[in-house]
Design an enzyme around this catalytic site. Structure first.
Site, PDB file in Angstrom:
ATOM      1  N   ASP A   6      42.208  32.443  31.167  1.00 18.47           N
ATOM      2  CA  ASP A   6      42.615  33.492  32.116  1.00 18.47           C
ATOM      3  C   ASP A   6      43.525  34.490  31.406  1.00 18.47           C
ATOM      4  OD1 ASP A   6      42.937  34.930  34.429  1.00 18.47           O
ATOM      5  OD2 ASP A   6      44.401  33.571  35.315  1.00 18.47           O
ATOM      6  N   VAL A   7      42.939  35.272  30.496  1.00 17.76           N
ATOM      7  CA  VAL A   7      43.735  36.164  29.651  1.00 17.76           C
ATOM      8  C   VAL A   7      43.830  37.585  30.207  1.00 17.76           C
ATOM      9  CG1 VAL A   7      43.277  34.820  27.578  1.00 17.76           C
ATOM     10  CG2 VAL A   7      41.724  36.676  28.185  1.00 17.76           C
ATOM     11  N   LYS A   8      42.920  37.950  31.114  1.00 17.89           N
ATOM     12  CA  LYS A   8      42.930  39.268  31.776  1.00 17.89           C
ATOM     13  C   LYS A   8      43.086  40.422  30.787  1.00 17.89           C
ATOM     14  CE  LYS A   8      44.626  37.754  36.312  1.00 17.89           C
ATOM     15  NZ  LYS A   8      45.046  36.371  36.035  1.00 17.89           N
ATOM     16  N   ARG A   9      42.351  40.376  29.710  1.00 17.53           N
ATOM     17  CA  ARG A   9      42.409  41.455  28.730  1.00 17.53           C
ATOM     18  C   ARG A   9      41.732  42.710  29.272  1.00 17.53           C
ATOM     19  NH1 ARG A   9      46.491  39.944  26.453  1.00 17.53           N
ATOM     20  NH2 ARG A   9      46.466  38.609  24.620  1.00 17.53           N
ATOM     21  N   THR A  15      38.713  35.885  31.370  1.00 22.52           N
ATOM     22  CA  THR A  15      38.828  36.904  32.411  1.00 22.52           C
ATOM     23  C   THR A  15      39.238  38.220  31.768  1.00 22.52           C
ATOM     24  OG1 THR A  15      41.158  36.332  32.829  1.00 22.52           O
ATOM     25  CG2 THR A  15      39.482  35.208  34.146  1.00 22.52           C
TER      26      THR A  15
END
Length: 236
Positions: free
Chosen positions: A27-30, A63
């Site tokens: 869940d890194v939301k880059r 993500t």
């Protein structure tokens, strides 16, 4: 928060989960565009080739934020294709303030999240990205949906896996979340983080297991599975 020790822990958890045969979502939301997006994608989806890191592996999916448009999604999707992995694109979040921006409608009445969902679906349903299961390796993150909206999205985007945040600590019920599932039970991954990780702080688990945080977490997982399973029965 924990600097390099946190990064080391992240990758050690990925390795342990892989050894247990689990599917792993980072869940890194880059979120970025062009060359920078390509580098982020490589960093999070390709296993490193550096000396001394041969045993380090990356998640099965990550993500990302797609609010910058096509150039923020395709670089990640391309690397995911090359590596046999996947991405989940942030379409709508589960926080109460999400409506302030993500529900904003244009002159035609189309909401921002609807436009992003349409774009993600266009990228996701390219033939090379849809597998034998009928699902794409490009999915959507969608939270804060009413049952009606969830059901409409499920019907409209039949090749999409939905990653559903908000279950547990953020207030979404099992009944809310399973609306994103197809009648065969597939199509949605329900995420629960804080309500599992911090289960040892909840009175009902502390009373049962005291300071045994592992037992608290284990029971919270069991309870969540039962709750979601019961909710699924309404769709069958």
């Amino acid at each position: 928060k924990y600097l390099w020790e946190g990064v080391e822990t992240y990758y050690s958890l990925i390795t342990e989960a892989e050894e247990l045969g689990l599917e792993i979502i980072g869940d890194v939301k880059r979120g970025d565009i062009g060359h920078t997006a390509e580098q982020y994608a490589s960093a999070h989806l390709k296993n490193p080739e550096l000396v001394g890191l041969e045993d380090t592996i990356t998640p099965d999916a990550i993500t990302i934020s797609g609010f910058a448009g096509t150039e923020a999604i395709v670089p990640f999707a391309d690397v995911a294709d090359q590596q046999g992995k996947g991405i989940f694109v942030w379409v709508r979040s589960s926080n109460p303030g999400a409506a302030e921006i993500q529900d904003f409608a244009d002159a035609d009445g189309q909401k921002m999240y609807e436009r992003i969902a349409k774009l993600v679906n266009q990228i996701a349903t390219e033939q090379k990205r849809v597998g034998s299961s009928g699902y794409s390796n490009v999915g959507m993150i969608f939270g804060g949906a009413s049952k009606e909206v969830a059901a409409a999205l499920r019907e409209k985007y039949d090749k999409i896996w939905f990653l559903i945040p908000g279950y547990g600590s953020q207030g979404a019920s099992a009944a809310d979340c399973v609306q994103f599932c197809k009648t065969d039970g597939t199509g949605a991954l329900v995420n629960s983080s804080r309500s599992i990780i911090y289960a040892y702080e909840k009175p009902q688990y502390k009373e049962q297991f005291g300071d045994d945080w592992k037992r608290c977490i284990e029971q919270a997982i069991i309870d969540a599975k039962i709750d979601l399973s019961n909710a699924m029965q309404t769709l069958l």
